[in-house]
Write a protein that holds these residues in place. Structure first.
Motif, mmCIF file in Angstrom:
data_model
loop_
_atom_site.group_PDB
_atom_site.id
_atom_site.type_symbol
_atom_site.label_atom_id
_atom_site.label_comp_id
_atom_site.label_asym_id
_atom_site.label_seq_id
_atom_site.Cartn_x
_atom_site.Cartn_y
_atom_site.Cartn_z
ATOM 1 N N ASP A 10 -1.874 -4.420 -4.767
ATOM 2 C CA ASP A 10 -2.446 -3.249 -4.795
ATOM 3 C C ASP A 10 -3.165 -3.216 -3.441
ATOM 4 O O ASP A 10 -3.474 -2.011 -2.971
ATOM 5 C CB ASP A 10 -3.434 -3.209 -5.766
ATOM 6 N N LYS A 13 -0.350 -1.891 -0.871
ATOM 7 C CA LYS A 13 -0.033 -0.415 -1.100
ATOM 8 C C LYS A 13 -1.104 0.541 -0.744
ATOM 9 O O LYS A 13 -1.017 1.642 -0.372
ATOM 10 C CB LYS A 13 0.459 -0.371 -2.558
ATOM 11 N N ASP A 82 5.574 -0.700 0.800
ATOM 12 C CA ASP A 82 5.201 -0.311 -0.792
ATOM 13 C C ASP A 82 6.590 -0.825 -1.468
ATOM 14 O O ASP A 82 6.329 -1.383 -2.584
ATOM 15 C CB ASP A 82 5.202 1.196 -0.853
ATOM 16 N N ASP A 86 6.216 -3.825 -4.310
ATOM 17 C CA ASP A 86 6.515 -3.616 -5.687
ATOM 18 C C ASP A 86 7.918 -4.437 -6.383
ATOM 19 O O ASP A 86 7.669 -5.040 -7.475
ATOM 20 C CB ASP A 86 7.069 -2.095 -5.913
#
Length: 227
Positions: A10, A13, A82, A86
């Motif tokens: 988190d 990102k 990102d 992920d």
């Protein structure tokens, strides 16, 4: 591990560089405690924790913890991260699920305890693993904790089969903990960055690991005899 990895992802990102840097070694602590489990699941381990030279040698994309580590410490930003963030979280979740579905046997625990110590001896003690952040001692401690946990789960068998070996393990684990823990700030819990260690300090840690490696290497044989 999922909770802490999620916090790290988190932050990455969201572009929170300082927060991501602070969370990186903390989240990896949980990973490093169970690393031999991850190795059971084929490519999930290298794409999650592979180093850049290995990826280049194999002609594959450099991904996982260390890809994001490089961006954070070399470029000091999270641009383009990102997809790697992920993927990291997705792979961690898969490994946790697979680990729950396939519990370790006693022999795998014994081999895993040695595998964790080997991680220290071949990676952390050289400073090559976290080459950008130099947070190797966070990993080092986590590997030792994972090895201790594996031995603790086997303790009833070991005490019955070879109490002298248990005593030796306890002595050498305590000696390694004492040597390592002097490099931790007892107020913040943070560890000394690897490049700040002197050659004498690294040698002292290496010697303590070697002293523990000898009794650890005997555990699997004792467990196998009791099966």
């Amino acid at each position: 591990m999922i909770v802490k990895t999620t916090e790290f992802v988190d932050a990455v990102k969201a572009g929170k560089v300082d927060e991501a840097k602070a969370l990186f070694p903390v989240a990896r602590t949980y990973w490093e405690r169970i690393e031999p489990v991850a190795e059971k699941f084929g490519d999930l381990d290298p794409i999650t924790d592979g180093r850049e030279p290995d990826a280049i040698a194999e002609g594959v994309d450099f991904t996982g913890w260390h890809r994001i580590e490089k961006q954070l410490w070399v470029e000091n930003n999270t641009e383009g991260m990102d997809k790697y963030a992920d993927q990291l979280l997705d792979n961690v979740e898969k490994i946790v699920a697979l680990g729950q579905d396939a519990p370790l046997t006693a022999l795998e625990l014994a081999q895993g305890s040695k595998g964790l110590l080997d991680e220290v001896a071949t990676g952390k003690i050289t400073g090559e693993e976290d080459e950008f952040s130099h947070t190797d001692l966070w990993d080092f401690k986590a590997n030792i904790e994972g090895s201790q946990a594996a031995i603790a789960s086997l303790r009833p068998v070991l005490e019955k089969q070879d109490p002298a070996l248990v005593a030796k393990l306890d002595t050498e684990f305590a000696a390694l903990d004492k040597e390592l823990n002097q490099h931790q700030d007892q107020t913040t819990g943070d560890w000394t960055f690897y490049e700040q260690l002197s050659k004498d300090q690294i040698k002292a840690l290496s010697d303590a690991v070697a002293a523990l490696s000898e009794p650890i290497s005997q555990v699997a044989a004792v467990v196998a005899k009791s099966a």
